[in-house]
Structure formats: C-alpha cells, structure tokens
Scaffold this active site. Structure first.
Site, PDB file in Angstrom:
ATOM      1  CE1 TYR A   1       8.621   6.157   4.435  1.00  0.00           C
ATOM      2  CE2 TYR A   1       8.822   6.934   6.693  1.00  0.00           C
ATOM      3  CZ  TYR A   1       9.296   6.883   5.399  1.00  0.00           C
ATOM      4  OH  TYR A   1      10.441   7.556   5.077  1.00  0.00           O
TER       5      TYR A   1
ATOM      6  CB  VAL B   1       7.345   8.048  -2.748  1.00  0.00           C
ATOM      7  CG1 VAL B   1       5.979   8.698  -2.725  1.00  0.00           C
ATOM      8  CG2 VAL B   1       8.347   8.870  -1.941  1.00  0.00           C
TER       9      VAL B   1
ATOM     10  CG  HIS C   1       6.574  -1.122   3.478  1.00  0.00           C
ATOM     11  ND1 HIS C   1       7.478  -1.449   2.496  1.00  0.00           N
ATOM     12  CD2 HIS C   1       5.345  -1.437   2.999  1.00  0.00           C
ATOM     13  CE1 HIS C   1       6.832  -1.932   1.452  1.00  0.00           C
ATOM     14  NE2 HIS C   1       5.530  -1.937   1.742  1.00  0.00           N
TER      15      HIS C   1
END
Length: 105
Positions: free
Chosen positions: A77, A36, A80
């Site tokens: 995201y 996260v 990534h």
C-alpha cells in the site's frame, strides 16, 4: 516496518492547514476512498472526525483507520503508485500528521 503476523492496523491522524475549506477536506476524503479498491489486502477502511471528548487531540481533526491482511499488505500500500499519487495531493494540505501500524492482540 517490523515483521508481524496476522492483520495490521494502519492508523493515520491528520490536522488540515488553516484555510483548507470543508469542500477541500471532503475532496481529500473522497479521493482517499477512491483508491481503496486498488489494494486487495486492505480489509477495512474507516474514517471519522475527532470528537475532542477528552481534549487530548493535539490539534488532529481526522482519523483514518485501515486494516490490512498483513505487514506485506501495508508495505505494498505504502509504495503503490495510487497511494504515492494520493499522498502527493493530500499531504501538502496538512499542518501535521502521524501514522502508526500495529498488530492487534
């Protein structure tokens, strides 16, 4: 992914394969939580186990609820390297999954 304005919710439903232990499930969740901090546009990360109150779960047992600042944040995201590596670890443990993105109204 369609262009949208404002924050975006990314909802991921998971059903683990038969034989995956509770310890393995915990490890999957811990690893998810550990990536996260790599996503500055990720505003919230929540997860929980399905409660089966209405019995419409279709076998999904876990819900992951992520809120991003923008559609671009979700795109970053998804591509990534930390997320890609996590997906390579996590997805083989699942019987099925579904992910949806939407802009709350």
């Amino acid at each position: 992914m369609a262009k949208g304005k404002g924050e975006v919710k990314h909802i991921f439903l998971a059903q683990f394969k038969e034989g995956i232990t509770d310890e393995e499930k915990e490890e999957c969740i811990k690893r998810f939580q550990s990536i996260v901090p790599h996503f500055p546009s990720l505003k919230t990360f929540k997860w929980g186990e399905e409660l089966s109150i209405a019995n419409f779960d279709q076998g999904f047992t876990h819900v992951f609820d992520l809120t991003f600042e923008s559609v671009e944040g979700v795109a970053q995201y998804i591509s990534h390297p930390e997320h890609v590596a996590y997906a390579e670890f996590f997805l083989p443990k699942l019987e099925k999954f579904v992910a949806v993105d939407y802009t709350p109204k």
